[in-house]
Design an enzyme around this catalytic site. Structure first.
Site, PDB file in Angstrom:
ATOM      1  N   LYS A  52       0.881  -1.362  -0.067  1.00 21.48           N
ATOM      2  CA  LYS A  52       0.173  -0.086   0.026  1.00 21.48           C
ATOM      3  C   LYS A  52       0.785   1.246  -0.048  1.00 21.48           C
ATOM      4  CE  LYS A  52      -3.890  -2.758   2.265  1.00 21.48           C
ATOM      5  NZ  LYS A  52      -4.432  -2.969   3.252  1.00 21.48           N
ATOM      6  N   GLN A  96      -4.909  -1.886   9.553  1.00 19.18           N
ATOM      7  CA  GLN A  96      -4.572  -3.308   8.840  1.00 19.18           C
ATOM      8  C   GLN A  96      -5.211  -4.264   9.658  1.00 19.18           C
ATOM      9  OE1 GLN A  96      -3.202  -3.549   5.730  1.00 19.18           O
ATOM     10  NE2 GLN A  96      -3.786  -5.893   6.023  1.00 19.18           N
ATOM     11  N   ASP A 119     -11.412   2.081   3.536  1.00 21.28           N
ATOM     12  CA  ASP A 119     -11.557   0.354   3.277  1.00 21.28           C
ATOM     13  C   ASP A 119     -13.117  -0.037   3.183  1.00 21.28           C
ATOM     14  OD1 ASP A 119      -9.208  -1.117   3.392  1.00 21.28           O
ATOM     15  OD2 ASP A 119      -8.944  -1.380   5.342  1.00 21.28           O
TER      16      ASP A 119
HETATM   17  C1  BQF Z   1      -0.570 -10.121  -5.566  1.00 23.16           C
HETATM   18  C2  BQF Z   1      -5.600  -9.373   2.450  1.00 23.16           C
HETATM   19  C3  BQF Z   1      -6.544 -11.226   3.532  1.00 23.16           C
HETATM   20  C4  BQF Z   1      -6.571 -10.796   4.813  1.00 23.16           C
HETATM   21  C5  BQF Z   1      -5.972  -9.455   4.980  1.00 23.16           C
HETATM   22  C6  BQF Z   1      -0.691  -7.979  -4.298  1.00 23.16           C
HETATM   23  C7  BQF Z   1      -1.570  -8.022  -2.186  1.00 23.16           C
HETATM   24  C8  BQF Z   1      -1.982  -9.138  -2.054  1.00 23.16           C
HETATM   25  C9  BQF Z   1      -1.468 -10.040  -3.246  1.00 23.16           C
HETATM   26  C10 BQF Z   1      -2.065  -6.998  -0.996  1.00 23.16           C
HETATM   27  C11 BQF Z   1      -4.768  -8.594   1.404  1.00 23.16           C
HETATM   28  C12 BQF Z   1      -4.640  -9.101   0.131  1.00 23.16           C
HETATM   29  C13 BQF Z   1      -4.490  -7.194   1.679  1.00 23.16           C
HETATM   30  C14 BQF Z   1      -1.054  -9.305  -4.210  1.00 23.16           C
HETATM   31  C15 BQF Z   1      -3.709  -6.526   0.625  1.00 23.16           C
HETATM   32  C16 BQF Z   1      -4.694  -8.058  -0.925  1.00 23.16           C
HETATM   33  O1  BQF Z   1       0.461  -9.670  -6.211  1.00 23.16           O
HETATM   34  O2  BQF Z   1      -1.122 -11.446  -5.604  1.00 23.16           O
HETATM   35  C17 BQF Z   1      -1.169  -7.365  -3.231  1.00 23.16           C
HETATM   36  O3  BQF Z   1      -1.277  -6.160  -0.396  1.00 23.16           O
HETATM   37  N1  BQF Z   1      -3.464  -7.157  -0.689  1.00 23.16           N
HETATM   38  C18 BQF Z   1      -4.827  -6.539   3.057  1.00 23.16           C
HETATM   39  O4  BQF Z   1      -4.514  -5.529   3.215  1.00 23.16           O
HETATM   40  O5  BQF Z   1      -5.373  -7.456   4.133  1.00 23.16           O
HETATM   41  C19 BQF Z   1      -5.549  -8.591   3.912  1.00 23.16           C
HETATM   42  C20 BQF Z   1      -5.865 -10.468   2.425  1.00 23.16           C
END
Ligand code: BQF
Length: 291
Positions: A52, A96, A119
């Protein structure tokens, strides 16, 4: 089979956002500023927050990362939320997830000013979403809608099966896809752990959104030829051939299902990057809401 390349599409959308930011800067407007609160040292959360912050840099946003030890009390965290709510320099912020067990995520979410809730988790935004009103859409469902839209995948009149009923993915995406709107008008079946005869649903689906959180759960014999697959899962499975000791897999058996699908998102590089890009779009929306 055609790959739904979330990484490439994210890059394109982020360059569009960067152009808008240049315009804001040139006209003396506020530079979008996203803040993130990260509690504890969960490796997955650290990587998500890094993504992010990096995306903010790429699009020209300001970002602030507030890191707290996992011993922080709920009260102290709520005070940080209050501070960000009151800080006019911050247009949007996220907490987060997941949070340590001694902190109630619902209480924290309810404390976020809905105008800064990029969010889209506050019930104020969730309720607006359900009623089709203007609001912050939750990032993963928003990213999925963008991916389907830009790939030219028709949802109107289609049968979409959503697997998983979480508040952040399954439930909101099922509402959005059934709305009377662009990238909507679908007939949606929301399936979950108590669904009987799941395969009877998945075999009839034109589009499947897999967000149940079980590695490689959806197999080739559960889908029809030509299905469109959106794989939301991000699971770490042990893999001693990798130097990190694990690899990422989705909720879909990519090899098997991919052979039958017309379109499929990879993991990594599918829905994940779109989630982060959708958060950038929400932050841009937050700035426009103040001035
Ligand atoms: C990629 C998330 C579960 C629980 C809380 C790129 C992200 C992930 C994968 C990423 C996720 C999942 C995020 C890829 C944010 C997605 O290249 O496949 C980016 O940063 N995510 C989160 O903030 O909280 C989570 C999944």
């Amino acid at each position: 089979m055609e790959l739904l390349d979330g990484r490439a599409l994210s890059k394109q959308i982020k360059s569009e956002i960067a152009k808008e930011v240049d315009l804001l800067k040139a006209t003396g407007k506020d530079i979008p500023h996203l803040a993130a609160i990260l509690v504890g040292e969960n490796p997955a959360s650290e990587s998500y927050v890094r993504n992010k912050v990096r995306s903010c840099e790429e699009v020209g946003f300001e970002s602030t990362l507030i890191r707290k030890d996992e011993s922080i009390t709920e009260q102290e965290l709520l005070e940080i939320v209050d501070r960000l709510n009151a800080n006019d320099d911050v247009h949007g912020f996220i907490v987060q997830l997941p949070l340590p067990r001694h902190i109630d995520p619902i209480k924290v979410t309810l404390r976020i000013d809905p105008k800064k809730d990029v969010d889209g988790f506050h019930p104020n935004n969730f309720g607006k979403m359900a009623q089709g009103l203007d609001c912050f859409l939750p990032a993963t469902p928003y990213g999925i809608l963008l991916l389907l839209e830009r790939a030219g995948i028709e949802t109107n009149g289609k049968h979409i099966v959503v697997m998983g009923r979480s508040n952040i993915v399954g439930t909101p995406i099922s509402i959005l896809l059934s709305r009377k709107s662009n990238v909507g008008n679908a007939t949606v079946s929301l399936t979950h752990s108590r669904t009987k005869n799941l395969t009877e649903f998945t075999k009839k689906a034109d589009i499947i959104i897999a967000a149940l959180g079980i590695p490689e759960f959806l197999k080739a014999d559960m889908v029809k030829e030509g299905v469109v697959i959106v794989d939301v899962g991000i699971n770490r499975v042990e893999d001693s051939s990798k130097k990190r000791g694990y690899r990422l897999v989705g909720d879909v058996d990519f090899e098997g299902v991919g052979a039958k699908a017309s379109h499929i998102t990879p993991v990594p590089g599918g829905v994940g990057p779109m989630t982060v890009t959708a958060l950038m779009l929400n932050t841009l929306k937050a700035v426009k809401m103040v001035d």
